[in-house]
Design an enzyme around this catalytic site. Structure first.
Site, PDB file in Angstrom:
ATOM      1  N   ASP A   1      44.185 -24.235 -33.326  1.00  0.00           N
ATOM      2  CA  ASP A   1      45.435 -24.018 -32.673  1.00  0.00           C
ATOM      3  C   ASP A   1      46.418 -24.985 -32.657  1.00  0.00           C
ATOM      4  OD1 ASP A   1      47.049 -22.838 -30.353  1.00  0.00           O
ATOM      5  OD2 ASP A   1      45.462 -21.615 -29.932  1.00  0.00           O
TER       6      ASP A   1
ATOM      7  N   HIS B   1      50.393 -20.034 -33.074  1.00  0.00           N
ATOM      8  CA  HIS B   1      49.445 -20.935 -32.928  1.00  0.00           C
ATOM      9  C   HIS B   1      49.066 -21.516 -34.036  1.00  0.00           C
ATOM     10  CE1 HIS B   1      48.758 -20.034 -28.490  1.00  0.00           C
ATOM     11  NE2 HIS B   1      49.134 -18.585 -28.943  1.00  0.00           N
TER      12      HIS B   1
ATOM     13  N   GLU C   1      50.720 -13.943 -29.252  1.00  0.00           N
ATOM     14  CA  GLU C   1      51.903 -14.954 -28.858  1.00  0.00           C
ATOM     15  C   GLU C   1      52.706 -15.756 -30.225  1.00  0.00           C
ATOM     16  OE1 GLU C   1      49.940 -16.210 -24.757  1.00  0.00           O
ATOM     17  OE2 GLU C   1      49.592 -17.592 -26.314  1.00  0.00           O
TER      18      GLU C   1
HETATM   19  C1  ACM Z   1      45.311 -15.109 -25.620  1.00  0.00           C
HETATM   20  O1  ACM Z   1      45.144 -15.363 -24.370  1.00  0.00           O
HETATM   21  N1  ACM Z   1      46.453 -15.482 -25.901  1.00  0.00           N
HETATM   22  C2  ACM Z   1      44.810 -14.403 -26.098  1.00  0.00           C
END
Ligand code: ACM
Ligand code: ZN
Length: 765
Positions: free
Chosen positions: A201, A289, A349
């Site tokens: 991440d 990410h 995201e």
């Molecule tokens: C997440 O909580 N962004 C999968």
């Protein structure tokens, strides 16, 4: 002859005495989580002794037999002998082909224990049930227990769902090999079978990739993240937030936080998990990410730089061939390492702004006849999906991957409660689904926000799903995002006891689940968690509102969170502890006071809970009669960041609404609202108000804040009381939705009445 017959009689008597001599267990003394499908307790019990042998007949039985033998080795320093001969006493593993995958039967009599299954997992789960039938001290080293009794019992059991998962996030805060293995042991005890490792991440890359060594040489180390800062701040008053010192290392003369798993470490984890019937699923999050990769290979981004957008980091550029090569090269190594059917590629995201501004991304959209940036992400997903397919793997991703379309071979993890359409879209497209709803199964959420009962009561088959759609629900998983989990003790505290509630939903049929019975079984499970030295959460003392109002005096009737716990309290504002007053029964308060409470189970304390117990006089009504059945609402976007800051702008324009809710703004973020109107008190008396909101809300009667549900948080209920004279009273509710799906609801409870929604004849404008 005579002598012989009396010997038989004597033997018979001895035998029956033997049965009588062993203890017979009652239902209340047996606690198995998850609850088995069928269970009947019989008379007597089996006693493990030094002579007990475990007999196995095939290789599939060996890991389970070894696990059982090792349990005793830890507890008493002596393993139990495993033999390959057919025995008619001791622990006997036996094949029963009629049993389905993972199912088992367990028959215990005073003479023997028989575990039947058709596969290694079934035998293993038979042993886990047997483990829970043994005294909790089987979990401790050098146990002093002498009486290793197992109740006579007959159990038939098998799982509801095939995917029974737990997730750990290694990027935001890292955990050691020992901790990973310990966590896998916990999962095994509760028959969980899928371990999702979030390995990469923005805040750190945690798996060795031989082709791109900088990912771990540099990307696994950081000076201080915003989460580290936040944890350090909290640790000043709550040491449970202390960052694990073992993950700080001196690198190039700097103290840096980090760590990563080598590929050999990963092989070790996979093997350890496999012995426990757990499959390890890796997640390499892309194209968002991805900052810890872009930081070290900056050509991956659109601009050649890493960075942050408003909420999320700059993703990899999807207009450059190098991104596709880079991600596929990484996945090649991942595929070779992990035997799992699935490889998780995240996909959540993504900040698409840089793609909007990038000529290469725009060219890719045009050349491939795509509609927009969302379709560009889908295009990338399909490339990765095909690549994984060519390697014999299936792709899994967070529910965002469904938005632009995926093939029916890919599976989705549904996490956004506010995006239920993804569920129907996926099921109708034939995609398998794992349920990890953020409101129920995010165990990084505070226990107050996502309490144990909410986890237990969640039904994973979505409402309205027909039989055909339901078969796409593979199972359930809870996630432990580690932004605010900087050490393993804190991780235990966030995971337990909720992990047991998840395990029961994962394993036990819907019909067999029973919350009351579960709570009863939990009381004994806490003894086992104590023996395992697991730090678990205990909810706070109940029996009072968050704000209590009284006119003459209040009677305080406290309830312990778990049976048998001792409650201590103060009324002078001081912090409660074992040195405070011990609660022995209801007591009265006649002056305004702050009540602080705590409860203890042995050394483990509950959360503290506090309430203002306020002596009030009646609030007088206003002298108007408003139009009933509606209240005025103002809504504004991107003006405030938290409800506590919300004020009405000049010339705010209001719209009448029928109740206090978020309707019309579903899916919108950074929205603030103010509801303004009146509440009708039908008689003089003490009124309770409550709000459930995600994020925060504040409810006022007149100028008095009655319900303080402030801050940014997921759905949470708060309440408060106020003394009102009959008539109309000004009512204001402020609300703010920051990110992640909004919810708002308002209630009131009139004297001697049931709780009702704030709507209809009691509200006016
Ligand atoms: C997440 O909580 N962004 C999968
Ligand atoms: Zn680009």
């Amino acid at each position: 002859m005579k002598y012989f017959s009396s010997l038989v009689v004597l033997l018979l008597i001895l035998n029956s005495c033997d049965t009588k001599k062993t203890k017979t267990f009652s239902n209340d003394e047996v606690s198995i989580v998850p609850k088995p499908s069928e269970m009947v307790i019989a008379e007597g019990s089996y006693k493990f002794t030094k002579e007990t042998k475990i007999s196995v007949a095939n290789d599939a039985q060996k890991p389970a037999a070894k696990y059982l033998s090792d349990l005793f080795k830890t507890a008493i320093g002596d393993s139990i002998t495993i033999v390959n001969t057919k025995e008619d006493n001791g622990v006997i593993f036996s094949e029963d082909e009629s049993l389905t995958r993972e199912a088992y039967t367990l028959e215990v009599t005073p003479k023997k224990i028989v575990i039947k299954a058709s596969d290694a997992a079934g035998y293993f789960y038979g042993v886990q049930t047997l483990r829970q039938l043994l005294p909790p001290s089987i979990e401790t080293e050098n146990s002093e227990e002498q009486n290793w009794l197992v109740p006579s019992i007959s159990i038939k059991d098998g799982p509801r769902f095939a995917w029974r998962g737990m997730h750990m996030d290694f990027s935001r805060h890292f955990f050691s090999m020992d901790e990973v293995k310990t966590f896998l042991d916990y999962m095994a005890l509760y028959k969980l079978n899928t371990y999702h490792m979030h390995l990469t991440d923005d805040q750190g890359w945690r798996i060795e990739v031989k082709k791109y060594p900088l990912l771990t040489e540099k990307g696994a180390w950081r000076v201080e993240s915003s989460h580290d800062k936040a944890c350090k701040e909290l640790a000043k008053t709550d040491p449970s937030f202390t960052i694990d010192e073992r993950h700080y290392h001196d690198r190039d003369g700097k103290k840096m936080y980090g760590g990563f798993f080598t590929q050999d470490d990963i092989k070790d984890i996979i093997a350890y998990a496999a012995e426990r019937q757990i499959e390890v699923i890796p997640e390499i999050d892309m194209p968002g990410h991805f900052k810890s990769a872009i930081d070290n290979y900056p050509y991956l981004s659109c601009t050649g730089e890493a960075g942050w957008g408003e909420l999320f980091s700059t993703p990899a550029c999807l207009g450059k061939e190098t991104t596709y090569d880079f991600t596929k090269n990484i996945l090649s190594e991942i595929v070779d390492l992990f035997p799992s059917e699935y490889i998780h590629i995240g996909g959540d995201e993504v900040n698409i702004q840089s793609w909007k501004e990038c000529p290469l991304c725009q060219k890719a959209i045009k050349d491939n006849h795509l509609k927009d940036e969302h379709e560009l992400q889908s295009f990338f997903n399909r490339e990765i999906e095909d690549f994984l397919k060519s390697k014999g793997k299936r792709m899994m991703g967070w529910d965002e991957i469904v938005e632009g379309g995926i093939s029916d071979k890919t599976s989705m993890m549904w996490w956004r409660n506010w995006a239920p359409d993804m569920l129907t879209k996926a099921a109708n497209n034939g995609n398998d689904i794992v349920m990890t709803p953020c409101f129920e199964y995010y165990f990084d959420a505070q226990h107050e926000v996502t309490p144990f009962a909410k986890v237990y009561n969640y039904e994973p088959i979505p409402e309205g799903f027909n039989q055909d759609q339901s078969k796409y629900i593979l199972g359930v998983q809870a996630n432990l995002w580690s932004e605010m989990i900087p050490n393993f003790k804190r991780l235990q505290y966030m995971a337990f006891p909720r992990l047991l509630a998840l395990a029961e939903t994962a394993w036990t049929s819907k019909e067999d689940k029973d919350h009351e019975d579960f709570e009863k079984r939990m009381l004994r499970q806490y003894d086992r968690l104590d023996a395992l030295d697991i730090q678990y959460h205990i909810p706070s003392v109940t029996g009072f509102k968050d704000k209590v109002a009284f006119l003459d005096k209040a009677t305080i009737d406290l309830q312990a969170p778990l049976k048998g716990m001792d409650i201590y309290y103060t009324t002078d504002g001081s912090v409660p502890s074992r040195d405070s007053k011990k609660y022995s029964g209801p007591f009265e308060i006649s002056e305004t006071a702050t009540l602080n409470t705590i409860a203890y189970r042995g050394e483990i304390a509950s959360d503290e809970r506090t309430a203002l117990i306020e002596k009030q006089t009646y609030m007088e009504p206003v002298g108007i009669t408003p139009k009933t059945g509606s209240i005025k609402r103002w809504a504004g976007e991107k003006q405030f960041s938290v409800v506590d800051e919300v004020t009405l702008p000049k010339n705010a324009s209001f719209t009448p609404v029928e109740t206090i809710d978020f309707s019309g703004y579903d899916g919108k973020e950074q929205v603030s609202m103010v509801f303004k109107g009146y509440f009708y008190a039908a008689e003089d008396g003490l009124y309770e108000f409550a709000t459930t909101s995600d994020d925060g809300s504040l409810l006022y009667i007149g100028k008095k804040m009655v319900v303080d549900n402030g801050g940014n948080h997921s759905a949470m209920e708060k309440n408060g009381m106020v003394a009102l004279k009959k008539g109309w009273h000004p009512l204001i509710v402020k609300f703010h939705e920051a990110t992640g799906g909004g919810t708002l609801k308002g209630w009131y409870t009139a004297p001697n009445s049931e709780k009702q929604v704030l709507e209809g004849a009691v509200i006016g404008e």
